[in-house]
Design an enzyme around this catalytic site. Structure first.
Site, mmCIF file in Angstrom:
data_model
loop_
_atom_site.group_PDB
_atom_site.id
_atom_site.type_symbol
_atom_site.label_atom_id
_atom_site.label_comp_id
_atom_site.label_asym_id
_atom_site.label_seq_id
_atom_site.Cartn_x
_atom_site.Cartn_y
_atom_site.Cartn_z
ATOM 1 C CG HIS A 134 -2.092 0.885 1.426
ATOM 2 N ND1 HIS A 134 -1.553 2.399 1.735
ATOM 3 C CD2 HIS A 134 -3.299 1.065 1.427
ATOM 4 C CE1 HIS A 134 -2.675 2.659 1.852
ATOM 5 N NE2 HIS A 134 -3.677 2.140 1.633
ATOM 6 C CG ASP A 211 0.817 -2.278 6.339
ATOM 7 O OD1 ASP A 211 -0.353 -2.532 6.918
ATOM 8 O OD2 ASP A 211 0.586 -1.643 5.268
ATOM 9 C CD GLN A 214 -7.010 -4.559 4.126
ATOM 10 O OE1 GLN A 214 -7.701 -5.237 4.376
ATOM 11 N NE2 GLN A 214 -7.134 -3.354 3.778
ATOM 12 C CE LYS A 237 -7.165 -0.189 6.172
ATOM 13 N NZ LYS A 237 -8.233 0.419 4.998
ATOM 14 C CB CYS A 375 -3.825 3.306 -1.634
ATOM 15 S SG CYS A 375 -5.194 4.496 -1.281
HETATM 16 N N1 PLP Z 1 -1.593 -0.625 4.699
HETATM 17 C C1 PLP Z 1 -2.617 -1.339 4.029
HETATM 18 C C2 PLP Z 1 -2.212 -2.828 3.650
HETATM 19 C C3 PLP Z 1 -4.006 -0.813 4.002
HETATM 20 O O1 PLP Z 1 -4.724 -1.739 3.512
HETATM 21 C C4 PLP Z 1 -4.160 0.363 4.386
HETATM 22 C C5 PLP Z 1 -5.663 0.882 4.336
HETATM 23 O O2 PLP Z 1 -6.205 0.573 3.313
HETATM 24 C C6 PLP Z 1 -3.168 1.248 4.993
HETATM 25 C C7 PLP Z 1 -2.153 0.567 5.172
HETATM 26 C C8 PLP Z 1 -3.468 2.614 5.439
HETATM 27 O O3 PLP Z 1 -4.442 2.600 6.347
HETATM 28 P P1 PLP Z 1 -4.966 3.800 7.169
HETATM 29 O O4 PLP Z 1 -5.557 4.664 5.958
HETATM 30 O O5 PLP Z 1 -5.936 3.571 8.191
HETATM 31 O O6 PLP Z 1 -3.942 4.332 7.655
#
Ligand code: PLP
Length: 417
Positions: A134, A211, A214, A237, A375
């Site tokens: 992401h 990270d 998900q 999430k 993203c």
């Molecule tokens: N990393 C992953 C794998 C994500 O799916 C997301 C959000 O879709 C993020 C990071 C960023 O999360 P946030 O926008 O809640 O900070």
């Protein structure tokens, strides 16, 4: 988290109909149809216990935390710090000193980038990520590279959307200082072999940030068993409110890191000559925190564990397998991301139809899917497509939702002839 569970083999002990009753928003009508919510990977809905915990806190206990001797401030502090202890147990961290409340995954990764990487790294040092990250796990490292002169390396993926593990290992070397890797890809649903990655990175003396945005809604995460140095996730999430998330960090690393934002809460003493910083975890929590968000996050952890994270994951895996089989039968549908190990995400394209048009027509049928680059623009570039449509599953989705998606895609094909 594996998707290769037959939709027909396991007995359906999980009661999704009962779970749905906990989510009032699912009774919404959209464009004259009952809502089918297939966008939990972007943001999940909140169950009544979370909504009530937030309302109860706001109605009866709100004041600023840590600073007050009065009863409400103490009630707020104990609710906030109680949520931290809840998060510690959820992750099986050793200490609450390892649990930093942040706005979400993005802020957590930026914290590590600016406070761990930036002061330490320089020319010749390498940060290793994968090609399916992401943007939140790409851009903060690019910024560190600009700031310090270190280099970003990217481990490749194959056409199924799996990390090419041997290539990843070859990129690990004496210059690798940090590996930052998704636990589960948001664009493709791929589950990465994070334990193996952590072991390999540690063998090369690199620290690892996972990270987990998900992953936490779909799997039990034990940071001690995983042995990651940092683990980041967002509450929204995993059935909690927006604006709250957690950075887990190994205590000895956090202790050696400078604060990244200055202000109230993160100090012990301030004078114009010298400021001393607070202890962990408050050293990293400048300013008034998202107190009700933390309370909601604690309630969401209770909720998810009351359903059973494994039971939820098995249910979602059945739905994913069913949807994968159904969509594969539709002429013109191409599944994007067909890894052997996947969690809850089904990305696809339909020949001759832009993903945004597809999403708009599904919306007229009351079906919410996400369309775009998710993203993860480098993932789209890799597959040579501008966008996908993405259906993602949560604890409240049902086989009926899959049937409605399939019918909706039939409607899209009719419209586009
Ligand atoms: N990393 C992953 C794998 C994500 O799916 C997301 C959000 O879709 C993020 C990071 C960023 O999360 P946030 O926008 O809640 O900070």
């Amino acid at each position: 988290m594996a998707a290769n569970v037959s939709p027909f083999s396991a007995p359906e002990a999980y009661d999704a109909a009962r779970v749905r009753r906990d989510f009032p928003i699912l009774a919404t009508q959209v464009n004259g149809h009952p809502l089918v919510y297939l966008d939990s990977a972007a943001s999940s809905q909140r169950p009544l216990p979370v909504l009530r915990a937030v309302e109860d806190y706001e109605t009866h206990s709100h004041a600023n935390v840590h600073r007050g001797v009065h009863a409400l401030s103490q009630a707020a502090t104990s609710a906030f710090e109680g949520a931290r202890e809840r998060a510690r147990r959820f992750l099986n961290a050793r200490s609450i000193r390892e649990i930093i409340f942040v706005r979400g995954t993005t802020e957590a990764i930026n914290l590590v980038a600016q406070s761990y990487a930036r002061p330490r790294f320089g020319p010749g040092d390498e940060i290793l990520i994968s090609a399916l990250e992401h943007h939140a796990n790409i851009v903060p490292w690019q910024m560190v590279c600009e700031q310090t002169g270190c280099t970003l390396k990217v481990a490749p993926i194959n056409r199924r959307g799996e990390l090419l593990y041997e290539e990843f290992e070859e990129l690990l070397g004496p210059r690798t200082r940090l590996v930052a890797i998704a636990h589960v890809s948001n664009a493709l649903g791929t589950v990465l072999p994070v334990k193996r990655i952590v072991e390999a990175a540690h063998a090369h003396g690199a620290v690892v940030l996972v990270d987990g945005a998900q992953a936490v809604p779909h799997s039990r995460v034990d940071v001690r068993a995983l042995d990651a140095d940092f683990y980041a996730f967002s509450g929204h999430k995993m059935y909690a409110p927006t604006g709250i998330g957690v950075l887990y960090g190994r205590e000895e690393l956090l202790a050696a890191m400078p604060p990244w934002q200055g202000g109230g809460e993160m100090i012990l003493t301030v004078s114009f000559d010298r400021t001393t910083y607070n202890e962990l975890p408050w050293k990293f929590e400048a300013g008034t925190p998202n107190i009700s968000g933390a309370v909601g996050l604690g309630a969401a952890m209770d909720y998810l564990e009351s359903l059973g994270v494994e039971a939820v994951a098995a249910h979602e895996a059945r739905l994913l397998a069913l949807a994968t089989a159904e969509l594969a039968r539709i002429p013109g549908i191409e599944l994007v991301g067909t890894a052997a190990s996947k969690a809850s995400v089904l990305s696809f394209t339909l020949a001759g139809v832009h993903a945004h048009d597809l999403g708009t027509i599904l919306d007229t049928e009351g079906i919410a899917v996400r369309t775009g680059h998710h993203c993860a623009m480098p993932v789209m570039t890799f597959f040579g497509i501008p966008a996908t449509a993405r259906a993602s599953f949560g604890c409240y989705n049902t086989e009926d939702d899959v049937a409605r998606l399939v019918a909706g895609l039939g409607r899209v094909r009719e419209v586009f002839g």
